[in-house]
Write a protein that holds these residues in place. Sequence first.
Motif, short mmCIF file in Angstrom:
data_model
loop_
_atom_site.label_atom_id
_atom_site.label_comp_id
_atom_site.label_asym_id
_atom_site.label_seq_id
_atom_site.Cartn_x
_atom_site.Cartn_y
_atom_site.Cartn_z
N UNK A 58 12.70 11.82 -8.41
CA UNK A 58 13.76 10.36 -8.23
C UNK A 58 14.17 10.12 -6.60
N UNK A 59 13.28 10.80 -6.12
CA UNK A 59 14.19 10.46 -4.09
C UNK A 59 12.15 9.52 -3.72
N UNK A 60 11.13 10.34 -4.75
CA UNK A 60 9.99 9.43 -4.47
C UNK A 60 10.37 7.79 -4.62
N UNK A 61 11.13 7.59 -5.94
CA UNK A 61 11.05 6.75 -6.41
C UNK A 61 12.40 6.08 -5.77
N UNK A 62 13.54 7.20 -5.10
CA UNK A 62 14.22 6.09 -4.60
C UNK A 62 12.95 5.08 -3.29
N UNK A 63 12.58 5.37 -2.65
CA UNK A 63 11.58 5.26 -1.62
C UNK A 63 10.46 4.32 -1.91
N UNK A 64 10.20 4.34 -3.07
CA UNK A 64 9.56 3.10 -3.80
C UNK A 64 10.80 1.74 -4.09
N UNK A 65 11.35 1.84 -4.27
CA UNK A 65 12.44 0.82 -4.74
C UNK A 65 12.59 0.42 -3.18
N UNK A 109 0.48 -0.80 -0.11
CA UNK A 109 -0.26 -0.16 -0.04
C UNK A 109 1.07 1.40 0.45
N UNK A 110 2.10 1.14 0.72
CA UNK A 110 2.96 2.21 0.99
C UNK A 110 3.48 2.63 -0.57
N UNK A 111 3.84 1.68 -1.03
CA UNK A 111 4.63 1.44 -2.71
C UNK A 111 3.21 1.87 -3.28
N UNK A 112 2.10 1.86 -3.14
CA UNK A 112 1.78 1.71 -4.14
C UNK A 112 1.32 3.78 -3.98
N UNK A 113 0.90 4.65 -2.69
CA UNK A 113 1.16 5.61 -2.26
C UNK A 113 2.27 6.65 -3.55
N UNK A 114 3.73 5.59 -3.41
CA UNK A 114 4.42 6.47 -3.73
C UNK A 114 4.11 6.58 -4.99
N UNK A 115 3.02 5.77 -6.02
CA UNK A 115 2.78 6.44 -7.50
C UNK A 115 2.31 7.21 -7.55
N UNK A 116 1.13 7.15 -7.05
CA UNK A 116 -0.14 8.21 -6.33
C UNK A 116 1.05 9.27 -6.42
N UNK A 117 1.88 9.59 -5.58
CA UNK A 117 2.37 10.66 -5.85
C UNK A 117 2.96 11.75 -6.14
N UNK A 118 3.71 10.25 -7.46
CA UNK A 118 5.20 11.22 -8.37
C UNK A 118 3.68 11.28 -9.64
N UNK A 119 2.62 10.96 -9.76
CA UNK A 119 1.32 11.32 -10.72
C UNK A 119 1.10 12.27 -10.39
N UNK A 120 1.11 12.75 -9.23
CA UNK A 120 0.55 14.38 -8.69
C UNK A 120 1.58 15.27 -9.26
N UNK A 121 3.10 15.10 -8.57
CA UNK A 121 4.07 15.46 -8.53
C UNK A 121 3.69 15.80 -10.64
#
Length: 115
Positions: A91-98, A60-72
């Motif tokens: 980039x920072x959000x992608x790193x967290x998701x990884x 779920x947390x990883x999915x939220x990263x995708x949501x944040x990246x979309x809004x960015x």
Amino acid sequence: MYKKSISFTVAIFKLLDNENLQKEFSLKDQIKRAVLSITNNIAEGSEYGSNKQFIRFLWISKGSCAEVRNMLFVLYSLEKINDETFNALNTECLDIAKEIYHFIKYLERSNSGNK
């Protein structure tokens, strides 16, 4: 991972104080909820005492990263944030998701030995 996501959350909240975003009420609210969901789900999942439950919350947390990246990307497309800001935060959000993904895989491997 958790500490990095807290730092990222603070950066997003500071970004949202930007004058260019003053009239973007619903978008600001949504991105705040999504970025908080990253850390909240890590924290909540860790409290269950079960890798299976923790993994569910990490997804779920990883999915939220995708949501944040979309809004960015939306903010960037609307020219509400510049290239530098978009690239740094994306980039920072992608790193967290990884990191979340690799942690999930670690937990799944450690679970397989417990069967």
